[in-house]
Design a protein around this motif. Structure first.
Motif, PDB file in Angstrom:
ATOM      1  N   UNK A   1      10.217  18.287  41.741  1.00  0.00           N
ATOM      2  CA  UNK A   1       8.662  18.939  41.333  1.00  0.00           C
ATOM      3  C   UNK A   1       8.071  19.545  42.474  1.00  0.00           C
ATOM      4  N   UNK A   2       7.722  21.064  42.024  1.00  0.00           N
ATOM      5  CA  UNK A   2       7.089  21.464  42.903  1.00  0.00           C
ATOM      6  C   UNK A   2       5.751  22.166  41.739  1.00  0.00           C
TER       7      UNK A   2
ATOM      8  N   UNK B   1       5.593  17.694  44.543  1.00  0.00           N
ATOM      9  CA  UNK B   1       5.588  16.723  44.879  1.00  0.00           C
ATOM     10  C   UNK B   1       5.844  15.796  43.615  1.00  0.00           C
ATOM     11  N   UNK B   2       6.856  15.685  43.030  1.00  0.00           N
ATOM     12  CA  UNK B   2       7.535  14.543  42.005  1.00  0.00           C
ATOM     13  C   UNK B   2       8.986  14.907  42.344  1.00  0.00           C
TER      14      UNK B   2
ATOM     15  N   UNK C   1       6.869  23.649  38.419  1.00  0.00           N
ATOM     16  CA  UNK C   1       8.400  24.032  39.192  1.00  0.00           C
ATOM     17  C   UNK C   1       9.312  22.958  38.676  1.00  0.00           C
ATOM     18  N   UNK C   2      10.619  23.006  38.010  1.00  0.00           N
ATOM     19  CA  UNK C   2      10.945  22.578  38.253  1.00  0.00           C
ATOM     20  C   UNK C   2      13.074  23.025  38.943  1.00  0.00           C
TER      21      UNK C   2
ATOM     22  N   UNK D   1      12.789  26.059  36.320  1.00  0.00           N
ATOM     23  CA  UNK D   1      12.314  25.664  34.945  1.00  0.00           C
ATOM     24  C   UNK D   1      10.173  25.750  35.667  1.00  0.00           C
ATOM     25  N   UNK D   2       9.579  26.336  34.654  1.00  0.00           N
ATOM     26  CA  UNK D   2       8.428  25.466  34.867  1.00  0.00           C
ATOM     27  C   UNK D   2       8.392  23.953  33.124  1.00  0.00           C
ATOM     28  N   UNK D   3       7.309  23.776  33.875  1.00  0.00           N
ATOM     29  CA  UNK D   3       7.589  22.549  33.265  1.00  0.00           C
ATOM     30  C   UNK D   3       5.446  22.003  32.810  1.00  0.00           C
TER      31      UNK D   3
END
Length: 132
Positions: free
Chosen positions: A45-46, A53-54, A17-18, A120-122
């Motif tokens: 980023x989750x 996590x990033x 998840x962004x 947003x989903x990545x």
């Protein structure tokens, strides 16, 4: 001479998840949209557990009346992945263009889709990842 671990040919799917953290628009003319206008952004980023996590950061340039050319770098556990492609209304499919560390031989794509109001989903579909 050490040969090292060969890259995996197995496709991996990584989902994040962004969540937006910063955004700056650079417009040629205030209040008017023009080709070449661009913005920079950075996000966290989750993972599916909601843990950070990033991060990612990128540049979007207006390429037509509805689409942007996006270049993005994602810092993930084990290294970075770069991608580029067209997005429209924050949605798109990008080509992975390279990586570092365990991702240095990576290939694949990145899909960006909506995820409610949170972000947003990545989704990365990649192969060629080296074992750490």
């Amino acid at each position: 001479m050490t040969v090292g671990t060969p890259p995996s040919t197995e496709e991996r799917v990584l989902r994040y998840l962004s969540v937006g953290q910063g955004f700056k628009l650079f417009a040629q003319e205030e209040g008017k949209t023009s080709l070449g206008d661009h913005f920079v952004f950075h996000d966290i980023l989750k993972d599916s557990e909601g843990r950070e996590v990033g991060r990612d950061a990128g540049l979007c340039t207006l390429a037509s009346d509805r689409s942007y050319q996006l270049n993005v770098t994602m810092e993930l556990p084990g290294g970075c992945v770069t991608a580029q492609g067209f997005v429209e209304n924050e949605l798109g499919l990008l080509a992975v263009t390279g990586g570092t560390e365990i991702y240095r031989r990576v290939r694949g794509d990145v899909r960006i889709s909506r995820s409610g109001d949170e972000g947003l989903d990545v989704t990365l579909r990649i192969s060629g990842v080296l074992e750490p």
